[in-house]
Write a protein that holds these residues in place. Sequence first.
Motif, PDB file in Angstrom:
ATOM      1  N   ILE A 114      38.484  33.641  39.203  1.00  0.00           N
ATOM      2  CA  ILE A 114      38.696  32.584  39.792  1.00  0.00           C
ATOM      3  C   ILE A 114      39.836  31.791  39.055  1.00  0.00           C
ATOM      4  CG2 ILE A 114      37.562  30.238  40.350  1.00  0.00           C
ATOM      5  CD1 ILE A 114      35.976  32.981  41.752  1.00  0.00           C
ATOM      6  N   ALA A 122      34.164  29.770  29.657  1.00  0.00           N
ATOM      7  CA  ALA A 122      33.659  29.979  31.074  1.00  0.00           C
ATOM      8  C   ALA A 122      32.980  31.427  31.076  1.00  0.00           C
ATOM      9  CB  ALA A 122      34.686  29.716  31.872  1.00  0.00           C
ATOM     10  N   HIS A 123      33.786  32.412  30.608  1.00  0.00           N
ATOM     11  CA  HIS A 123      33.681  33.963  30.790  1.00  0.00           C
ATOM     12  C   HIS A 123      33.324  34.570  29.379  1.00  0.00           C
ATOM     13  CE1 HIS A 123      35.302  32.518  34.427  1.00  0.00           C
ATOM     14  NE2 HIS A 123      36.454  32.599  33.832  1.00  0.00           N
ATOM     15  N   GLY A 163      37.058  40.415  31.056  1.00  0.00           N
ATOM     16  CA  GLY A 163      37.479  39.832  32.273  1.00  0.00           C
ATOM     17  C   GLY A 163      38.159  38.406  31.820  1.00  0.00           C
ATOM     18  N   LYS A 187      41.926  37.166  32.664  1.00  0.00           N
ATOM     19  CA  LYS A 187      42.277  35.860  33.261  1.00  0.00           C
ATOM     20  C   LYS A 187      43.147  35.097  32.352  1.00  0.00           C
ATOM     21  CE  LYS A 187      40.032  31.533  35.117  1.00  0.00           C
ATOM     22  NZ  LYS A 187      38.772  30.959  35.332  1.00  0.00           N
ATOM     23  N   ASP A 226      30.769  35.639  28.732  1.00  0.00           N
ATOM     24  CA  ASP A 226      29.873  36.575  28.945  1.00  0.00           C
ATOM     25  C   ASP A 226      30.699  38.115  29.413  1.00  0.00           C
ATOM     26  OD1 ASP A 226      30.772  35.442  31.182  1.00  0.00           O
ATOM     27  OD2 ASP A 226      28.948  36.243  32.493  1.00  0.00           O
ATOM     28  N   LEU A 236      28.642  27.754  31.787  1.00  0.00           N
ATOM     29  CA  LEU A 236      28.015  28.127  33.034  1.00  0.00           C
ATOM     30  C   LEU A 236      29.057  29.196  33.356  1.00  0.00           C
ATOM     31  CD1 LEU A 236      27.526  24.259  34.101  1.00  0.00           C
ATOM     32  CD2 LEU A 236      25.946  25.932  33.232  1.00  0.00           C
ATOM     33  N   HIS A 237      28.681  30.351  33.507  1.00  0.00           N
ATOM     34  CA  HIS A 237      29.540  31.468  34.157  1.00  0.00           C
ATOM     35  C   HIS A 237      29.655  31.458  35.369  1.00  0.00           C
ATOM     36  CE1 HIS A 237      28.015  33.143  29.758  1.00  0.00           C
ATOM     37  NE2 HIS A 237      29.130  32.474  29.490  1.00  0.00           N
ATOM     38  N   TYR A 238      31.019  31.896  35.593  1.00  0.00           N
ATOM     39  CA  TYR A 238      31.141  32.311  37.240  1.00  0.00           C
ATOM     40  C   TYR A 238      32.401  33.481  37.011  1.00  0.00           C
ATOM     41  CZ  TYR A 238      34.944  28.786  35.901  1.00  0.00           C
ATOM     42  OH  TYR A 238      35.987  28.346  35.261  1.00  0.00           O
ATOM     43  N   PRO A 239      32.620  34.092  38.160  1.00  0.00           N
ATOM     44  CA  PRO A 239      33.594  35.388  38.032  1.00  0.00           C
ATOM     45  C   PRO A 239      34.792  35.246  37.413  1.00  0.00           C
ATOM     46  CG  PRO A 239      32.460  35.218  40.243  1.00  0.00           C
ATOM     47  CD  PRO A 239      32.005  33.878  39.613  1.00  0.00           C
ATOM     48  N   PRO A 240      35.515  35.996  36.319  1.00  0.00           N
ATOM     49  CA  PRO A 240      36.624  35.546  35.877  1.00  0.00           C
ATOM     50  C   PRO A 240      37.824  35.870  36.921  1.00  0.00           C
ATOM     51  CG  PRO A 240      35.813  37.648  35.015  1.00  0.00           C
ATOM     52  CD  PRO A 240      34.902  37.031  36.191  1.00  0.00           C
TER      53      PRO A 240
END
Lengths: 135, 643
Positions: free
Chosen positions: A38, B105-106, B112, B116, B108, A32-36
Motif C-alpha cells: 500500500i 507500519a510493517h 515487505g 516499500k 511484522d 496497526l499493520h496492513y499490507p506493505p
Amino acid sequence: MAENNKKSAKILVFSTEKISDPAIDMAGLLKLHYPPTIYTITLPCSSGIKSRWILHAYEKGFDGVFIAADGSDCVYGESCTEKTGQIVSRTHELMKQKSIEPARLKMAAICSVCSESFVKQIKSFNEYLLKNLNS
Amino acid sequence: MKKKIGVYICHCGGNISDYVDVEKVKQAIENEGGVFLAKTTMFACSDSNQKDMVEDIKNNELDGVIVASCSPKLHLTTFRNVSERGDLNKYSYVHANIREQASWAHSDDKAGATEKAIHIVKAAIAKARLSESLEPNKIVAKKAVAIIGGGVAGMKAAIALSNMDCPVYIIERKYFVGGRVAQWNELFTTNETGKDLVTRLYNDLVKRSNVTIFTGAEVVKNTGSIGDFKLTIKITPRYIKENCNQGRLQEAIDACPVELPDDFNFSITNRKAIYHNFPSEYPQLPVIDIKNCTRCGKCEQICESIDFSQKEENIEIQIGSVLMATGFDPYTPIEGEFGYKEIENVVTLPQFKRMIDMSDKTLTFKGKEIKNIAYIYCVGSRQEERENKYCSRYCCTSAIHEAIIAKKKFTNINNFHFNRGIRAYGKQEILYNESSKMGDIYLQLTEDSPAVVSKNGTKTIVKTNDILTNGREIEVEADLVVLATGMVPRADNSVGSLFKLPKGRDKFFNEIHMKLRPVETFIDGVTISGSCQGPKNIMESINSALSAATKSFSYISKGELETEPIVAVVDSGLCTWCNLCSEACPFDAISMKEEGGKSIAFINNSVCKGCGMCLPVCPTDAIDLIAYSNKEIESMIDALAND
C-alpha cells in the motif's frame, strides 16, 4: 488486473497533508499493520485529485486506488466531500470506458485520528481486490 | 531536471533500521538517475549529520536533497533549513517517510517494509528530479492574537503576549474569567488560593492597554487563515449597567425568586437567576441568566442598574494567530459508578473542594458531621473497559492535598485513600509524605478488583482487597465517599470545529508532536495550550500557555510571514476559459483575463490557497498545482508501480 496469486494487492492511496496523512502515520505509530504494498502519495486536498492520475496508476499496474478523503474536516471548505465524490463519479465513468472495473477505485473519509478506520478500510479493499485478482 | 541529488537514509536509532534494511535501500537507489550521492545515517536530524549535509550540498553543488526518515510533519522544516544553509533552494528538498509508513507500519514484515521503503525513496527521487526552485509567498500578518478561553492558561498567555507588545483579545464564553482555577481553594505549593491567583492575573491584565477581554463571548465564525484570521464574536449581554450600585444590586439578587443548581459549586448549592459566583469574582459585575429569568420585575424595582434593553451583538476582529486555551470539564461519573447518585453521601472531588471551601468550623454533609472520608482514585481515568484510557495526572495530588486541608481545617477527620498506585510526581511527593505522616491510610487495589461502595442500613461501606496487606479484605465505614474524578474534554468543544482542529484518541485537541512541536497544530497559525490539550496541573498548563504564546507571536512578529508557494498555474495555451475552475475555487482566487486575443483563467496568487480544487474540473487539463504537477505525480506513480 496485473497478475494472479498475489499475497497482497498493490494499492495507491491518495492521502491529504493535514487530515488523512496524520491518520496513516498514526496507524504506523500504533503498529496497526496492513499490507506493505500500500503506497501513499500525499496531496493538499482530496478534491484536487485528477482522474488522469488514477487512470495512470491502473495503467502502470496498480490493482486499486484508494482516496483517503478529507471529508467534513477539510481545511479548505465544506464543499470538499461533494467535490471528491464528483471526482470519483467522473473517474468511474472513465474507468468503464476503459473496461476497468469501477470497484477498483474506492473513497472513504479518513479523519486525522481515524487510524483504525483506515487500516480496516484498506484491509477490506485489499481482500476484495485479491479475491478478484486470484479468481 | 535535477542531476545531483543527495539521498540520506536514516536509521532513526533502530526505529527504522530494526525493520528496514537501510543498507539495502541505499544500494537499491544509489544508481537511480539523478542520484549523485547516497548515505545512511544513524540520526539524520542530529546536529552532526545536519552539518555533514550542509558540507555535502556545498562541496558537491547538490541540486536536490532527500532525507528518508520519519514523518514530514516532524522534520520537513528541519531539512528545508539544512538545504538553505547549504545555499540550496529549500523547495529542492523532498522528504520520504519510511518510518511511520514503512518500518513501523510493517514491523511484522521486514522484507515487505524494506521493499516499500525502496519504492518510497525512488518516488521521492522521481519528484526531486522535477522539483523547481521556488520562493515562498509573503503575506502581511496582522499583529494581534485571539486567545480563546480566559482561564489561568489564557490569562497568562495574554500577559506574555502583551509583554511582547502584541495586542491580545481574550474571548471567554462564561461571564467571569478564571475558569476552573477560580473554583479551587488553596493551591500547592504556594498556599495561594485559586481566587487569589485569578485576581492577581486579572488585575495585571486590566492595566494593559493592549489587552481586550470579552466575557459572555463566543467565536461563531472564522474565515481567513494564518496571518489574517477574521473572527466573528457573539457577545451576550449581562443585562446590568457597567457602573452600577453594588449595594442595591445585592438587594436585587436577594429578591430574585428563581433558584437553580449552581454550576460553580457543582450543584451542591443553589443560585439565583441574577448571580455572581462569589463576591470578588471578575469582572465584579453580576449577570442575569436570561434563559432562566422569569422577568418577574422584582430586581428592576429595587435596582436601577438592571437593564433588560441590552442586546446581543456580533463584532468582528482581525488577528494573525489564534491560541486555544479552552480548558477541561471534570469527569461526571455515570449513575451507580461507585454509588454515585444512588448513595447520597457519594460526591466528586470538585464537589468536595467546594464543600471544604464553603464550610467553616465543622465539615457536614446533609446535616451530618463528617469524620471518616473514603477517597476512591482513578474515577473516569485509566479505564480498562471504557473510553478514558489516560491518566488525568492531577487527581492523585489534588485528592491528597484536599485530604490534608480537610484534616487541618476540621477536627477528627480520618482519611482513607483507595488508590491504584499513587502518581504524585515531582514536588507533589511532598504532599504524599505529609499526608502519610498525618496518619492517612492508603489502601492499594487493582483495576480487576475495584473498591465497592454499598449501603448497609444507614451506613455507607467501602470495601476492597488491599494488595499492600496481601489481598486482605478491608472495609471502611465512610461518612463521605469522594470520587477523585479526572479530566475530560469540554462537553461543548464546538469552537475547535470552527478552526478544524484535530483531536487525539483521548478527544482532547491534538498537537503535531508531543515532544518536538508540543503547542502547534496542523492548522497553521493556531496553537493550543493548557488542559484543552490533555490533562495538566496549573504549572504544566501555564508552561504550555507561555510556550503557545511565544509560538503564536513568532508567526506574526515580523508583520509578514512566509507561506508555501503552492498555487495553481494555468497553461495559457490549453485554457479555453469555461469558468468551471472559477466556480470550483472556494476562495474566489480565479478570474478571467484577456491574453493573446483570447480569454483565459487568471490565478490571484495572494488569494490562492493551493487546495487544487480547480484541477480536476478543467476539461482541457490546463491547470496544474506547483509541486503537484502531472509530471511529478505521474513520475511518482511510475516509481511506486515498478516491481
